[in-house]
Design a protein around this motif. Structure first.
Motif, PDB file in Angstrom:
ATOM      1  N   GLN A 232       0.823  -1.199   0.000  1.00 30.67           N
ATOM      2  CA  GLN A 232       0.000   0.000   0.000  1.00 30.67           C
ATOM      3  C   GLN A 232       0.863   1.256   0.000  1.00 30.67           C
ATOM      4  OE1 GLN A 232      -2.500  -0.651   3.419  1.00 30.67           O
ATOM      5  NE2 GLN A 232      -4.168  -1.518   2.208  1.00 30.67           N
ATOM      6  N   GLN A 233       1.995   1.196   0.661  1.00 35.53           N
ATOM      7  CA  GLN A 233       2.895   2.340   0.689  1.00 35.53           C
ATOM      8  C   GLN A 233       3.480   2.642  -0.682  1.00 35.53           C
ATOM      9  OE1 GLN A 233       5.822   1.370   3.679  1.00 35.53           O
ATOM     10  NE2 GLN A 233       4.646   2.347   5.310  1.00 35.53           N
ATOM     11  N   VAL A 234       3.940   1.600  -1.373  1.00 35.93           N
ATOM     12  CA  VAL A 234       4.687   1.815  -2.618  1.00 35.93           C
ATOM     13  C   VAL A 234       3.800   1.852  -3.845  1.00 35.93           C
ATOM     14  CG1 VAL A 234       6.766   0.762  -1.663  1.00 35.93           C
ATOM     15  CG2 VAL A 234       5.109  -0.671  -2.859  1.00 35.93           C
ATOM     16  N   MET A 235       2.474   1.579  -3.698  1.00 35.99           N
ATOM     17  CA  MET A 235       1.596   1.547  -4.859  1.00 35.99           C
ATOM     18  C   MET A 235       0.508   2.603  -4.825  1.00 35.99           C
ATOM     19  SD  MET A 235       1.091  -2.502  -5.653  1.00 35.99           S
ATOM     20  CE  MET A 235       0.452  -2.072  -7.253  1.00 35.99           C
ATOM     21  N   SER A 236       0.466   3.427  -3.805  1.00 34.26           N
ATOM     22  CA  SER A 236      -0.543   4.463  -3.727  1.00 34.26           C
ATOM     23  C   SER A 236      -0.219   5.593  -4.694  1.00 34.26           C
ATOM     24  CB  SER A 236      -0.623   5.013  -2.300  1.00 34.26           C
ATOM     25  OG  SER A 236      -1.008   4.001  -1.389  1.00 34.26           O
ATOM     26  N   PRO A 237      -1.235   6.347  -5.143  1.00 32.98           N
ATOM     27  CA  PRO A 237      -0.962   7.528  -5.977  1.00 32.98           C
ATOM     28  C   PRO A 237      -0.015   8.479  -5.261  1.00 32.98           C
ATOM     29  CG  PRO A 237      -3.299   7.017  -5.982  1.00 32.98           C
ATOM     30  CD  PRO A 237      -2.669   6.117  -4.954  1.00 32.98           C
ATOM     31  N   GLY A 238       0.998   8.899  -5.977  1.00 34.21           N
ATOM     32  CA  GLY A 238       2.070   9.677  -5.400  1.00 34.21           C
ATOM     33  C   GLY A 238       3.342   8.879  -5.292  1.00 34.21           C
ATOM     34  N   ALA A 239       3.221   7.583  -4.990  1.00 38.16           N
ATOM     35  CA  ALA A 239       4.395   6.711  -4.988  1.00 38.16           C
ATOM     36  C   ALA A 239       4.730   6.252  -6.402  1.00 38.16           C
ATOM     37  CB  ALA A 239       4.154   5.508  -4.081  1.00 38.16           C
ATOM     38  N   ILE A 240       3.708   5.982  -7.209  1.00 39.23           N
ATOM     39  CA  ILE A 240       3.888   5.719  -8.633  1.00 39.23           C
ATOM     40  C   ILE A 240       2.947   6.640  -9.395  1.00 39.23           C
ATOM     41  CG2 ILE A 240       4.630   3.329  -8.326  1.00 39.23           C
ATOM     42  CD1 ILE A 240       1.846   2.408  -9.008  1.00 39.23           C
ATOM     43  N   SER A 241       3.220   6.846 -10.664  1.00 38.74           N
ATOM     44  CA  SER A 241       2.456   7.788 -11.479  1.00 38.74           C
ATOM     45  C   SER A 241       1.224   7.098 -12.052  1.00 38.74           C
ATOM     46  CB  SER A 241       3.330   8.339 -12.613  1.00 38.74           C
ATOM     47  OG  SER A 241       4.416   9.078 -12.086  1.00 38.74           O
ATOM     48  N   TYR A 242       0.063   7.523 -11.597  1.00 39.56           N
ATOM     49  CA  TYR A 242      -1.200   7.018 -12.128  1.00 39.56           C
ATOM     50  C   TYR A 242      -1.733   7.987 -13.174  1.00 39.56           C
ATOM     51  CZ  TYR A 242      -1.761   3.257  -8.701  1.00 39.56           C
ATOM     52  OH  TYR A 242      -1.606   2.113  -7.971  1.00 39.56           O
TER      53      TYR A 242
ATOM     54  N   CYS B 222      -1.985  -1.702 -12.620  1.00 42.40           N
ATOM     55  CA  CYS B 222      -2.493  -1.230 -11.342  1.00 42.40           C
ATOM     56  C   CYS B 222      -3.720  -0.354 -11.590  1.00 42.40           C
ATOM     57  CB  CYS B 222      -1.437  -0.425 -10.594  1.00 42.40           C
ATOM     58  SG  CYS B 222       0.164  -1.257 -10.449  1.00 42.40           S
ATOM     59  N   ARG B 223      -4.767  -0.605 -10.851  1.00 46.01           N
ATOM     60  CA  ARG B 223      -6.013   0.151 -10.973  1.00 46.01           C
ATOM     61  C   ARG B 223      -6.394   0.670  -9.596  1.00 46.01           C
ATOM     62  NH1 ARG B 223     -11.539  -1.053 -14.053  1.00 46.01           N
ATOM     63  NH2 ARG B 223     -13.063  -0.299 -12.543  1.00 46.01           N
ATOM     64  N   TRP B 224      -6.268   1.990  -9.405  1.00 43.87           N
ATOM     65  CA  TRP B 224      -6.604   2.622  -8.136  1.00 43.87           C
ATOM     66  C   TRP B 224      -8.016   3.166  -8.204  1.00 43.87           C
ATOM     67  CZ3 TRP B 224      -7.972   7.697  -7.022  1.00 43.87           C
ATOM     68  CH2 TRP B 224      -8.059   8.021  -5.664  1.00 43.87           C
ATOM     69  N   GLU B 225      -8.847   2.777  -7.242  1.00 42.22           N
ATOM     70  CA  GLU B 225     -10.229   3.214  -7.174  1.00 42.22           C
ATOM     71  C   GLU B 225     -10.432   4.028  -5.904  1.00 42.22           C
ATOM     72  OE1 GLU B 225     -12.599  -0.272  -7.325  1.00 42.22           O
ATOM     73  OE2 GLU B 225     -12.161  -0.704  -9.437  1.00 42.22           O
ATOM     74  N   PRO B 226     -10.978   5.238  -6.013  1.00 43.58           N
ATOM     75  CA  PRO B 226     -11.191   6.061  -4.819  1.00 43.58           C
ATOM     76  C   PRO B 226     -12.338   5.514  -3.971  1.00 43.58           C
ATOM     77  CG  PRO B 226     -12.162   7.125  -6.716  1.00 43.58           C
ATOM     78  CD  PRO B 226     -11.456   5.908  -7.235  1.00 43.58           C
ATOM     79  N   ARG B 227     -12.492   6.088  -2.809  1.00 47.10           N
ATOM     80  CA  ARG B 227     -13.578   5.711  -1.924  1.00 47.10           C
ATOM     81  C   ARG B 227     -14.910   6.122  -2.558  1.00 47.10           C
ATOM     82  NH1 ARG B 227     -16.742   8.149   1.992  1.00 47.10           N
ATOM     83  NH2 ARG B 227     -17.360   6.787   3.746  1.00 47.10           N
ATOM     84  N   GLY B 228     -15.904   5.247  -2.462  1.00 49.90           N
ATOM     85  CA  GLY B 228     -17.208   5.601  -2.993  1.00 49.90           C
ATOM     86  C   GLY B 228     -17.995   4.382  -3.411  1.00 49.90           C
ATOM     87  N   LEU B 229     -19.067   4.646  -4.149  1.00 52.16           N
ATOM     88  CA  LEU B 229     -19.949   3.609  -4.669  1.00 52.16           C
ATOM     89  C   LEU B 229     -19.697   3.486  -6.163  1.00 52.16           C
ATOM     90  CD1 LEU B 229     -22.345   1.710  -3.869  1.00 52.16           C
ATOM     91  CD2 LEU B 229     -23.867   3.517  -4.686  1.00 52.16           C
ATOM     92  N   HIS B 230     -19.123   2.371  -6.584  1.00 50.43           N
ATOM     93  CA  HIS B 230     -18.719   2.201  -7.966  1.00 50.43           C
ATOM     94  C   HIS B 230     -19.811   1.495  -8.756  1.00 50.43           C
ATOM     95  CE1 HIS B 230     -14.555   3.479  -7.286  1.00 50.43           C
ATOM     96  NE2 HIS B 230     -14.665   2.865  -6.118  1.00 50.43           N
ATOM     97  N   LEU B 231     -20.078   2.012  -9.953  1.00 51.16           N
ATOM     98  CA  LEU B 231     -21.074   1.417 -10.828  1.00 51.16           C
ATOM     99  C   LEU B 231     -20.498   0.194 -11.531  1.00 51.16           C
ATOM    100  CD1 LEU B 231     -22.576   4.660 -12.396  1.00 51.16           C
ATOM    101  CD2 LEU B 231     -23.380   3.402 -10.389  1.00 51.16           C
TER     102      LEU B 231
ATOM    103  N   TRP C  55      -3.735   6.414   3.549  1.00 47.26           N
ATOM    104  CA  TRP C  55      -3.083   5.993   2.322  1.00 47.26           C
ATOM    105  C   TRP C  55      -2.132   7.073   1.824  1.00 47.26           C
ATOM    106  CZ3 TRP C  55      -4.668   1.950  -1.469  1.00 47.26           C
ATOM    107  CH2 TRP C  55      -5.321   0.895  -0.829  1.00 47.26           C
ATOM    108  N   GLN C  56      -2.489   8.352   2.025  1.00 55.33           N
ATOM    109  CA  GLN C  56      -1.595   9.417   1.600  1.00 55.33           C
ATOM    110  C   GLN C  56      -0.301   9.391   2.409  1.00 55.33           C
ATOM    111  OE1 GLN C  56      -1.961  11.263  -0.928  1.00 55.33           O
ATOM    112  NE2 GLN C  56      -0.263  12.692  -0.675  1.00 55.33           N
TER     113      GLN C  56
ATOM    114  N   PRO D 137     -14.163   1.727   0.919  1.00 52.77           N
ATOM    115  CA  PRO D 137     -12.932   2.523   0.968  1.00 52.77           C
ATOM    116  C   PRO D 137     -12.144   2.368  -0.329  1.00 52.77           C
ATOM    117  CG  PRO D 137     -13.200   1.149   2.935  1.00 52.77           C
ATOM    118  CD  PRO D 137     -14.200   0.682   1.933  1.00 52.77           C
ATOM    119  N   GLU D 138     -11.093   3.161  -0.451  1.00 51.22           N
ATOM    120  CA  GLU D 138     -10.272   3.080  -1.648  1.00 51.22           C
ATOM    121  C   GLU D 138      -9.558   1.737  -1.719  1.00 51.22           C
ATOM    122  OE1 GLU D 138      -6.713   5.727  -1.346  1.00 51.22           O
ATOM    123  OE2 GLU D 138      -7.718   6.378   0.482  1.00 51.22           O
ATOM    124  N   ARG D 139      -9.173   1.375  -2.909  1.00 48.18           N
ATOM    125  CA  ARG D 139      -8.539   0.083  -3.113  1.00 48.18           C
ATOM    126  C   ARG D 139      -7.651   0.153  -4.332  1.00 48.18           C
ATOM    127  NH1 ARG D 139     -11.116  -3.188  -7.020  1.00 48.18           N
ATOM    128  NH2 ARG D 139     -10.711  -5.092  -5.872  1.00 48.18           N
ATOM    129  N   ILE D 140      -6.759  -0.833  -4.459  1.00 47.16           N
ATOM    130  CA  ILE D 140      -5.905  -0.992  -5.637  1.00 47.16           C
ATOM    131  C   ILE D 140      -6.057  -2.428  -6.108  1.00 47.16           C
ATOM    132  CG2 ILE D 140      -3.572  -0.949  -6.568  1.00 47.16           C
ATOM    133  CD1 ILE D 140      -2.830   1.118  -4.508  1.00 47.16           C
TER     134      ILE D 140
END
Length: 595
Positions: free
Chosen positions: A348-358, A431-440, A584-585, A521-524
């Motif tokens: 989670q540390q090395v794959m969050s947005p900011g650690a790699i370029s999404y 890698c697919r980062w999804e923010p917190r929320g309700l995904h369709l 996560w940040q 919550p957010e996920r990868i």
């Protein structure tokens, strides 16, 4: 005997040509006699003859996959479909692995294919092919009449219906085509490739020319009609022209005519590159043979119908790995407890947005009227691979690809560990980062659009953060033109679990992610794969990325448009990110310091 020698021997067999040609040359004035008994497989099923056909075509595929459902419906279909999807270009229906030819032999074969369009045979006979894709029926008819002067359509799709696009149902097509003066006939896709080609050729001779073979996919390289076209070209010398939509929207949209010899040669070259790369990676791991055999020998397995009747329970950590034998020689391997809590926290540390370029892509899909609808994805994506970029043909702006970011130490370690567990090589991770929320709901999508995969593909699926379902289902069929049968599996991607799916994914399977029922919550999500697409290899010459769309691969006849060279991956501008807080940040900032 190499696969090239076997392919040439199968394609040049004279008995089939000798049976067919006298019908077209000696009895040209008796079309009514043949039309008294047109082939109608959808209304004249022959279930009693299928077991004998499976025995000669399917080999031992049904016994290997354990496809013997309680009602017996799997036994009548799985081995035949495995045979159709597994024969490829060489017509091999067994499960043996033929040795790959050398690069020089493969290059000579590609040159021979390209030169075959100027060879002998009945080159005066021109047959078109096209796919329905996303086009509406009115637009499809107007393009066929304007750009190819088509007078007859021969429907060669396996299914005579489309739930998503009902205007492509066989009964609707028959009524619509007759209204505009185009002959229409549905014959489907049955039996082996040779029997299929035999049926198609006889029907083509009965219909008014020019005839268009109608398939499902817009691109010929993604559709079984490419194999069919090669058999018609090799055996009869017919010239096959593939009709492909251009990358433009209406009113500039047109059907571009691509010679089959060029399309097939590019596909052979790409397939050889992918197979050679995969073979080299397997040698590096010290593995040989079929992936299915390796996995079944190593782990406990259960047939899909037994697992279904027992409540579809996935193993938990400490219960050991489990293999589920799905139809069409497809396996699902579940590895619970693949990652520990400490490893999940580190990733989670090395794959969050900011650690790699999404990148948050803006994509487009073609509408039935030929226009495009553009939209922004709610998730962000990053492709990590040293050797290849990744195609993204639905992007609005070129270059339509994911630039491969160099693999860091943690990524290499993850791929190596997953390759050892799966007994299959991986060289990249999406890698697919999804923010917190309700995904369709996302999908369904087809694996057929994925380039750079082998015919027997293995992918790894895992997630960090909240659990979301990954849904796969086989392309449905009508058993005896009656009951509709669908194989589907909902795979909950939980933290720490690795799921491996392997088999003819591009040929037989679709995937989707169902709608969330609650705020998550957010996920990868991670997709591990062996990706070797020669068109997007690192260090390649500029290609036709600007012309790529979902239904256009950019190979336009006479088009010399070149693309600007892509900057190196380390010079790509970083994607702008929205500042946000939370654990996560903080982990992303810690990951950047660790890198």
């Amino acid at each position: 005997q190499s696969w090239l020698v076997a392919a040439q021997a199968a394609l040049m067999e004279p008995t089939w040509l000798q049976r067919l040609q006298p019908q077209s040359q000696e009895k040209p004035a008796q079309p009514r006699t043949r039309r008294q008994h047109p082939p109608q497989p959808q209304s004249q099923p022959q279930p009693q003859q299928q077991p004998q056909q499976q025995q000669s075509l399917g080999g031992n595929s049904s016994s290997r996959t354990g496809v013997q459902c309680r009602s017996g419906r799997w036994a009548d279909r799985s081995s035949v479909e495995s045979s159709i999807g597994g024969q490829g270009r060489s017509g091999r229906s067994d499960n043996t692995c033929a040795p790959m030819p050398s690069a020089s032999v493969a290059s000579a074969e590609v040159s021979r294919i390209r030169e075959s369009r100027a060879g002998g045979g009945n080159s005066a006979t021109v047959v078109f092919t096209c796919g329905g894709g996303h086009l509406g029926i009115d637009l499809l008819i107007s393009l066929l009449q304007r750009d190819a002067k088509v007078r007859s359509m021969l429907d060669i799709r396996e299914l005579d219906h489309s739930t998503k696009r009902p205007w492509f149902n066989a009964d609707v097509l028959l009524e619509t085509m007759l209204a505009v003066g185009i002959q229409y006939r549905y014959i489907g896709q049955t039996g082996s490739d040779d029997a299929w080609a035999d049926t198609v050729a006889r029907n083509v001779l009965e219909l008014a020319s020019p005839v268009c073979l109608f398939g499902v996919r817009a691109l010929a390289r993604e559709c079984p009609r490419l194999r069919l076209a090669q058999r018609l070209h090799e055996r009869l010398g017919w010239r096959i022209m593939h009709l492909q939509p251009s990358s433009s929207a209406v009113p500039e949209l047109e059907f571009v005519q691509l010679d089959h010899a060029d399309v097939y040669a590019r596909e052979v070259e790409a397939a050889f590159h992918t197979a050679s790369y995969a073979e080299a990676q397997e040698r590096r791991l010290g593995i040989t043979g079929r992936w299915q055999d390796r996995v079944l020998d190593q782990y406990r397995s259960v047939a899909w119908e037994d697992w279904d009747s027992q409540g579809r329970q996935f193993p938990r950590a400490g219960e050991g790995n489990l293999v589920i034998r799905l139809p069409w020689d497809t396996l699902l391997l579940i590895v619970p407890g693949f990652l520990s809590r400490k490893e999940i926290h580190s990733l989670q540390q090395v794959m969050s947005p900011g650690a790699i370029s999404y990148d948050q892509p803006r994509r487009q899909v073609r509408n039935p009227d030929g226009t495009f609808t553009q939209f922004n994805e709610h998730h962000k994506e990053a492709w990590l691979c040293d050797d290849y970029d990744h195609r993204d043909t639905r992007r609005v702006a070129p270059p339509r690809l994911h630039a491969g970011q160099p693999l860091s130490q943690w990524a290499r370690s993850l791929l190596d560990r997953a390759s050892t567990m799966a007994m299959a090589p991986f060289n990249g991770v999406m890698c697919r980062w999804e923010p917190r929320g309700l995904h369709l709901k996302d999908g369904p999508h087809t694996y057929a659009t994925h380039s750079g995969w082998t015919a027997n593909t293995v992918i790894g699926l895992m997630a960090l953060g909240s659990t979301r379902v990954y849904h796969v289902h086989g392309i449905p069929w009508f058993y005896g033109r009656g009951r509709k049968e669908v194989v589907s599996v909902n795979m909950p991607l939980e933290e720490g679990t690795l799921m491996l799916l392997g088999g003819p994914l591009r040929e037989r399977w679709l995937y989707a992610q169902p709608r969330d029922e609650e705020m998550l919550p957010e996920r990868i999500q991670l997709t591990l794969q062996l990706h070797a697409d020669v068109a997007v290899a690192k260090g390649r010459s500029p290609g036709t990325e600007k012309l790529w769309t979902e239904d256009c691969d950019g190979t336009h006849s006479g088009d010399s448009t070149a693309c600007d060279p892509l900057p190196p991956a380390d010079e790509m501008p970083a994607t702008a990110l929205v500042p946000r807080g939370g654990r996560w940040q903080k982990r992303a900032e810690a990951g950047k310091r660790a890198i």
